[in-house]
Design a protein around this motif. Structure first.
Motif, PDB file in Angstrom:
ATOM      1  N   TRP A 142       0.895  -1.172   0.000  1.00  0.00           N
ATOM      2  CA  TRP A 142       0.000   0.000   0.000  1.00  0.00           C
ATOM      3  C   TRP A 142       0.922   1.207   0.000  1.00  0.00           C
ATOM      4  O   TRP A 142       1.372   1.662   1.051  1.00  0.00           O
ATOM      5  CB  TRP A 142      -0.906  -0.018   1.225  1.00  0.00           C
ATOM      6  N   LYS A 143       1.253   1.696  -1.186  1.00  0.00           N
ATOM      7  CA  LYS A 143       2.258   2.743  -1.326  1.00  0.00           C
ATOM      8  C   LYS A 143       1.629   4.019  -1.866  1.00  0.00           C
ATOM      9  O   LYS A 143       1.051   4.036  -2.941  1.00  0.00           O
ATOM     10  CB  LYS A 143       3.370   2.286  -2.276  1.00  0.00           C
ATOM     11  N   TYR A 144       1.771   5.100  -1.087  1.00  0.00           N
ATOM     12  CA  TYR A 144       1.243   6.390  -1.523  1.00  0.00           C
ATOM     13  C   TYR A 144       2.140   7.014  -2.592  1.00  0.00           C
ATOM     14  O   TYR A 144       3.350   6.756  -2.644  1.00  0.00           O
ATOM     15  CB  TYR A 144       1.112   7.338  -0.328  1.00  0.00           C
ATOM     16  N   GLN A 145       1.513   7.868  -3.431  1.00  0.00           N
ATOM     17  CA  GLN A 145       2.212   8.512  -4.534  1.00  0.00           C
ATOM     18  C   GLN A 145       1.873   9.991  -4.572  1.00  0.00           C
ATOM     19  O   GLN A 145       1.033  10.477  -3.808  1.00  0.00           O
ATOM     20  CB  GLN A 145       1.833   7.827  -5.856  1.00  0.00           C
ATOM     21  N   ASP A 146       2.526  10.719  -5.470  1.00  0.00           N
ATOM     22  CA  ASP A 146       2.303  12.164  -5.576  1.00  0.00           C
ATOM     23  C   ASP A 146       0.997  12.499  -6.285  1.00  0.00           C
ATOM     24  O   ASP A 146       0.504  13.623  -6.192  1.00  0.00           O
ATOM     25  CB  ASP A 146       3.466  12.829  -6.322  1.00  0.00           C
ATOM     26  N   HIS A 147       0.442  11.562  -7.026  1.00  0.00           N
ATOM     27  CA  HIS A 147      -0.801  11.802  -7.745  1.00  0.00           C
ATOM     28  C   HIS A 147      -1.464  10.463  -8.054  1.00  0.00           C
ATOM     29  O   HIS A 147      -0.913   9.406  -7.752  1.00  0.00           O
ATOM     30  CB  HIS A 147      -0.532  12.562  -9.055  1.00  0.00           C
ATOM     31  N   GLY A 148      -2.647  10.515  -8.646  1.00  0.00           N
ATOM     32  CA  GLY A 148      -3.350   9.292  -9.004  1.00  0.00           C
ATOM     33  C   GLY A 148      -4.172   8.730  -7.857  1.00  0.00           C
ATOM     34  O   GLY A 148      -4.439   9.403  -6.858  1.00  0.00           O
ATOM     35  N   ILE A 149      -4.585   7.485  -7.995  1.00  0.00           N
ATOM     36  CA  ILE A 149      -5.462   6.856  -7.016  1.00  0.00           C
ATOM     37  C   ILE A 149      -4.830   6.816  -5.632  1.00  0.00           C
ATOM     38  O   ILE A 149      -5.496   7.028  -4.617  1.00  0.00           O
ATOM     39  CB  ILE A 149      -5.851   5.445  -7.481  1.00  0.00           C
ATOM     40  N   ASP A 151      -2.827   8.898  -4.325  1.00  0.00           N
ATOM     41  CA  ASP A 151      -2.394  10.253  -3.973  1.00  0.00           C
ATOM     42  C   ASP A 151      -2.288  10.390  -2.449  1.00  0.00           C
ATOM     43  O   ASP A 151      -3.212  10.021  -1.720  1.00  0.00           O
ATOM     44  CB  ASP A 151      -3.416  11.246  -4.529  1.00  0.00           C
ATOM     45  N   PHE A 152      -1.179  10.945  -1.995  1.00  0.00           N
ATOM     46  CA  PHE A 152      -0.967  11.066  -0.541  1.00  0.00           C
ATOM     47  C   PHE A 152      -1.930  12.049   0.112  1.00  0.00           C
ATOM     48  O   PHE A 152      -2.043  12.089   1.348  1.00  0.00           O
ATOM     49  CB  PHE A 152       0.478  11.486  -0.245  1.00  0.00           C
ATOM     50  N   THR A 153      -2.652  12.848  -0.681  1.00  0.00           N
ATOM     51  CA  THR A 153      -3.627  13.774  -0.116  1.00  0.00           C
ATOM     52  C   THR A 153      -5.021  13.152  -0.011  1.00  0.00           C
ATOM     53  O   THR A 153      -5.946  13.806   0.473  1.00  0.00           O
ATOM     54  CB  THR A 153      -3.712  15.068  -0.948  1.00  0.00           C
TER      55      THR A 153
END
Length: 214
Positions: A142-149, A151-153
């Protein structure tokens, strides 16, 4: 939550695929998460529509003020009481609800702002999209990213089933609910062979939903 590192395109992306969900007779529209106002400005070009916006980011909100009829800058939850009751024929939430701590309460609060024919229209990322499906099932991650599904926000994550349930439990009548932005990848076909064609929702990046208050 820090949104300052988002690329400029994050606040100026036109969601053309969401235009078809707007009822033709909608003349008063609210866009929550209006960015710089480009989507709302496009809506204003037809039928002399009145378009309001709510935008969290001050710089983008100031740009939206130049093209929309009225704009509130700040958290959308803070402006619910400033919105007129029984007024909007459509309220757009394009990739917004997943960013909120309590989208369920917001949907309930928005009902009173809709006209008798009014609808809420949303686009919400599908956590079961094939890339995430693969990450959970096979990579066990379960890895957060800067954008997309991922997205860390994003504060909330949804499936097609849970989106429908959210609307129905908030007292809405779901009129349209369908996957959008279908992938061109062949991977979902492999997954469906593996799971006997029971994972058709993994083809879709997002779900578009149209719901009325009765």
């Amino acid at each position: 939550m820090n949104y300052d590192n988002k690329p400029d395109s994050y606040y100026s992306k036109m969601r053309f695929e969401m235009l078809k969900y707007l009822p033709k007779d909608s003349l008063k529209i609210l866009e929550i998460g209006c960015g710089n106002g480009c989507f709302g400005e496009f809506l204003k070009k037809e039928n002399n529509r009145e378009v309001w916006g709510i935008e969290l980011m001050p710089e983008e909100g100031k740009e939206a003020e130049k093209v929309l009829d009225r704009v509130f800058i700040g958290k959308c939850e803070d402006f619910i009481n400033d919105l007129p009751d029984n007024y909007f024929d459509a309220i757009y939430c394009n990739d917004v609800l997943e960013h909120l701590f309590d989208p369920y309460s917001l949907l309930k609060d928005l009902k009173s702002k809709l006209s008798n024919k009014g609808v809420v229209i949303s686009s919400i990322p599908n956590i079961r999209y094939h890339n995430q499906f693969k990450m959970f099932l096979f990579s066990k991650d379960w890895k957060y990213q800067d954008h997309g599904i991922m997205d860390f926000t994003h504060m909330r994550f949804f499936t097609g089933k849970s989106i429908r349930r959210m609307y129905e439990e908030a007292g809405y009548l779901v009129k349209t609910h369908e996957g959008i932005n279908k992938t061109k990848s062949l991977k979902p076909y492999f997954f469906n062979i593996l799971f006997l064609c029971t994972q058709l929702d993994i083809f879709y990046l997002q779900y578009a939903t149209v719901a009325s208050k009765s």
